[in-house]
Enzyme design. Structure first.
Site, PDB file in Angstrom:
ATOM      1  N   ALA A  93      -5.940   3.238 -11.000  1.00 25.43           N
ATOM      2  CA  ALA A  93      -5.479   2.815 -12.324  1.00 25.43           C
ATOM      3  C   ALA A  93      -6.704   2.592 -13.207  1.00 25.43           C
ATOM      4  O   ALA A  93      -7.801   2.352 -12.699  1.00 25.43           O
ATOM      5  CB  ALA A  93      -4.688   1.529 -12.195  1.00 25.43           C
ATOM      6  N   GLY A 139      -3.987   3.851  -7.579  1.00 29.59           N
ATOM      7  CA  GLY A 139      -2.887   4.520  -8.271  1.00 29.59           C
ATOM      8  C   GLY A 139      -2.871   6.018  -8.016  1.00 29.59           C
ATOM      9  O   GLY A 139      -1.807   6.648  -8.021  1.00 29.59           O
ATOM     10  N   GLU A 142      -1.160   6.544  -4.922  1.00 33.73           N
ATOM     11  CA  GLU A 142       0.268   6.261  -5.117  1.00 33.73           C
ATOM     12  C   GLU A 142       0.990   7.471  -5.731  1.00 33.73           C
ATOM     13  O   GLU A 142       2.124   7.777  -5.363  1.00 33.73           O
ATOM     14  CB  GLU A 142       0.439   4.987  -5.953  1.00 33.73           C
ATOM     15  CG  GLU A 142       0.094   3.779  -5.078  1.00 33.73           C
ATOM     16  CD  GLU A 142      -0.059   2.468  -5.825  1.00 33.73           C
ATOM     17  OE1 GLU A 142      -0.805   2.455  -6.827  1.00 33.73           O
ATOM     18  OE2 GLU A 142       0.538   1.473  -5.410  1.00 33.73           O
ATOM     19  N   GLU A 162      -7.616  -1.938  -3.914  1.00 35.39           N
ATOM     20  CA  GLU A 162      -7.144  -3.039  -4.775  1.00 35.39           C
ATOM     21  C   GLU A 162      -7.521  -4.421  -4.255  1.00 35.39           C
ATOM     22  O   GLU A 162      -7.774  -5.339  -5.034  1.00 35.39           O
ATOM     23  CB  GLU A 162      -5.615  -2.990  -4.929  1.00 35.39           C
ATOM     24  CG  GLU A 162      -5.118  -1.897  -5.842  1.00 35.39           C
ATOM     25  CD  GLU A 162      -4.939  -0.567  -5.153  1.00 35.39           C
ATOM     26  OE1 GLU A 162      -5.489  -0.375  -4.036  1.00 35.39           O
ATOM     27  OE2 GLU A 162      -4.267   0.303  -5.718  1.00 35.39           O
TER      28      GLU A 162
END
Ligand code: NAI
Length: 702
Positions: A93, A139, A142, A162
């Site tokens: 992200a 992300g 993901e 993370e």
């Protein structure tokens, strides 16, 4: 340089033959490009505009939604997701979007929206394939997990980092990863933040195939045709679908997490374990819980401060950007520091010659380097190459060829000056001369040097491989070009530079001294060493001041304290006589097996484990003198700004990262509170606690 506009990127990629689907686009978005070939396979390629790496910003996710909508009308029988960036797939992200958020509900709303889009990808009726090269983190992973197949190039690295930001995966990673691979493996990946390389990813079922670039297209075809063999699901997934089995595993994870970091400082691992324990195997429930838990973590001080640390690192890295044109480093002095600096530079790809008066010391340093490479370098080729680059230099001939000469000989002015006299005539005209001195003023060392503008301090920290910071020390005659090049050199060897002015102790040792010497005073007053250390550990330091002093070496530490007392008017307490005596007896700390603590043969201190909780005053007595010195250094302009100072203290000493650095801690607690506490301590314990006048300016700023 990476061109930023799309057309140039395609052009650059073409000769390298990276497969990114058919040439002409059906639709160009700002960040994505959708195309479809004659085989009816659609390619959706991410090339985030104006950024060198792909990250998931809100705009990128919104466009993914639009691209998926576009997909519906084009009759594709399969979809490939790939990156156009040379470095990798998606780095995670865009954490710039996460900074300074404070509203849990608002975060939840944004997350639910993003989940909806990733779910839309996951729900596509046609086969979807993520083709992954280079980095694939957070992300990015993901997105890949929402595809039905994952094909990795052999350089792929996948992971969920993370946890290092005080978070856990938040875009579906918790339930998709635990459903895809052995949940124990999945939880371990998320709890440790470790990345897995392509081969391991294949072995654990995280990717379905590892291929070479030239086979990407046929692998994609096989996946879309349903002909790719996958190896998914294990008996463990089945068993761990049952609550009692998960409870048991969760208990083990929790014990491990406690060993690594306490819950009150680092809640994320505990939240993740609970999430899985309570909802594992139920994707919907886990998704809901993931959104709530991630949102709450994101607004917490810990996550916000750890993100600050991320940006501090970026800031220091930015100051080291650009080519240093340093290819050959000559290190003089192969002792504790020089040997390790040389080994590190060779590991980072530089040619290194290593000299010392004592040939035996060079041999030992090379032996240490070989052990280090065995542990840290991945392949036997890398290990061999690093050792090839690290050359013992018994005659000291490397000095004439090097672009940078680093001296790390004993900490004696006359020895260093004499060495400079010897080597100065031999050094190349455009080479830099650096000193690793930790206490001798550079103004003294540059005297008599024919080219003072090319002298700089490169103050590494011990152990070199672990402590990322290097203080780049200026002096009155240092050339700007030299200082800039020294900063860039730190970038070349993957270390973080902090530019500091030449002053006794520079920045880090001076601030650390205030903390260590107060601990010595407490021991002198009869406080147990274990309680003192616990006070610092409870605050979040990686180790207490007593253990740290032993680790540094009491001889080295006391030398620094004496020098600082002599040269500065900082209110540094006297060294207790018993401590001086210890050093004279050879009890110099961990390296001697005995210092303030006694050590076993694995270097572990023997400590009384059952110590009472220290009070707040003890923590303040240790910490506030350090903060007071930080403020003084800022006022004196030793370091340019608070961010560099915070980064330096975190990356050189491990200062509790979740506090965001000493100055950030001071600001969060409030200058007025700290000044009040210092005054109180001043009354009780003496004038060394007198608040520095720099606090006034700090109080005024927003
Ligand atoms: P050390 O005593 O382990 O190594 C010094 C080496 O220099 C010895 O091997 C000695 O044989 C060699 N040497 C002495 N004179 C020489 C000469 N004229 N030519 C070539 N070699 C010579 O010392 P250490 O701890 O590695 O420190 C070196 C420098 O690094 C010092 O300036 C020290 O202040 C600084 N430093 C030390 C740190 C530490 O934690 N030990 C941390 C940061 C800086």
């Amino acid at each position: 340089m990476m061109p930023t506009d799309n057309a140039a990127v395609w052009e650059m990629l073409a000769p390298r033959n990276i497969e990114f689907g058919p040439g002409s686009a059906l639709k160009e978005f700002t960040h994505w490009r959708l195309s479809k070939g004659p085989d009816d396979i659609a390619w959706l390629v991410l090339d985030r505009a104006n950024e060198s790496a792909n990250t998931l910003s809100e705009a990128v996710i919104a466009e993914l939604d639009a691209a998926l909508a576009e997909m519906e009308g084009i009759g594709a029988k399969g979809l490939v997701i790939r990156s156009a960036k040379e470095g990798g797939f998606i780095a995670g992200a865009d954490i710039r979007d996460f900074k300074d958020v404070s509203e849990v509900r608002e975060v939840e709303k944004r997350l639910r929206w993003a989940h909806g889009i990733i779910d839309r990808l996951a729900a596509l009726a046609i086969p979807t394939v993520a083709v992954i090269h280079g980095y694939c983190y957070g992300g990015g992973l993901e997105v890949a997990l929402a595809c039905k197949y994952r094909i990795a190039l052999s350089d792929a690295k996948l992971g969920f980092p993370e946890i290092r930001l005080g978070l856990h995966p938040g875009l579906g990673g918790t339930f998709r990863l635990t459903a895809l691979i052995d949940p124990i493996e999945a939880m371990t990946m998320m709890l440790t933040g470790k990345t897995v390389h392509a081969k391991k990813a294949k072995a654990i079922g995280l990717v379905d195939a590892v291929v070479e670039e030239r086979h990407v297209e046929s692998a994609v075809r096989a996946a879309v045709a349903g002909k790719m063999k996958t190896d998914r699901g294990s008996w463990k997934s089945g068993v761990l679908g049952l609550a009692p089995a998960r409870q048991l595993a969760a208990r083990r994870f929790r014990a491990e997490a406690e060993r690594r970091a306490p819950k009150q400082h680092y809640p994320a691992p505990y939240r993740l374990i609970d999430l899985w324990k309570e909802h594992g195997g139920d994707a919907r429930a886990m998704q809901r819980a993931e959104i709530t838990s991630f949102s709450e973590l994101l607004v917490s001080d810990t996550a916000q401060n750890l993100m600050r640390v991320f940006f501090l690192r970026e800031k220091l890295k930015d100051s080291a950007k650009g080519a240093s044109a340093i290819r050959h480093v000559h290190v003089i002095g192969a002792g504790a520091m020089g040997g390790d600096i040389a080994a590190w530079c060779a590991a980072r790809g530089l040619r290194v010659t290593l000299a010392d008066l004592d040939h035996e010391t060079i041999a030992k340093a090379i032996g240490r380097a070989a052990e280090f490479y065995d542990k840290k370098l991945h392949s036997s080729i890398e290990r061999r190459d690093a050792l090839d680059r690290l050359m013992p230099d018994f005659e000291g001939t490397g000095v004439a060829k090097a672009d940078l000469v680093i001296e790390a000989v004993v900490e004696k002015t006359d020895v260093k000056r004499k060495l400079f006299d010897e080597i100065a005539p031999k050094i190349k005209e455009d080479a830099i001369l650096a000193t690793n001195t930790s206490s001798i003023p550079l103004e003294v060392l540059r005297e008599g040097l024919a080219f003072p503008d090319r002298l700089v301090g490169l103050h590494f920290f011990n152990p070199v491989a672990k402590m990322e910071l290097v203080e780049v020390v200026a002096h009155d005659k240092a050339g700007q070009a030299t200082l800039d090049r020294a900063l860039r050199f730190c970038g070349t060897i993957d270390r973080l530079p902090a530019a500091v002015k030449s002053a006794p102790g520079f920045l880090v040792n001076r601030c650390l001294t205030a903390y260590l010497t107060e601990a010595f005073v407490m021991v002198d007053e009869g406080t147990s060493k274990e309680i003192i250390d616990r006070a610092a550990e409870d605050f979040g330091m990686p180790m207490g001041p007593i253990a740290l002093a032993d680790r540094i070496g009491l001889d080295i530490g006391l030398d620094v304290v004496r020098m600082l007392k002599d040269k500065l008017d900082d209110p540094i307490p006297d060294i207790p006589a018993w401590l001086e005596a210890k050093v004279q007896n050879g009890e110099t700390g961990r390296k001697a097996g005995k210092g303030l603590y006694v050590y076993d043969n694995r270097g572990k201190p023997k400590k009384t484990s059952d110590v009472p909780a220290p009070g707040q005053e003890m923590t303040d007595r240790l910490l506030l003198p350090m903060l007071n010195t930080c403020v003084r250094c800022l006022r004196e302009g030793i370091v340019e700004d608070e961010e560099t100072l915070d980064g330096a203290m975190i990356f050189a000493t491990g200062f509790a990262p979740f506090r965001g650095g000493p100055m950030h801690y001071a600001r969060s607690r409030g200058a007025a509170d700290i000044v009040g506490t210092l005054k109180h301590l001043q009354q009780r314990h003496g004038s060394r606690f007198a608040p520095d006048e720099g606090w006034e300016a700090l109080g005024e700023e927003p």
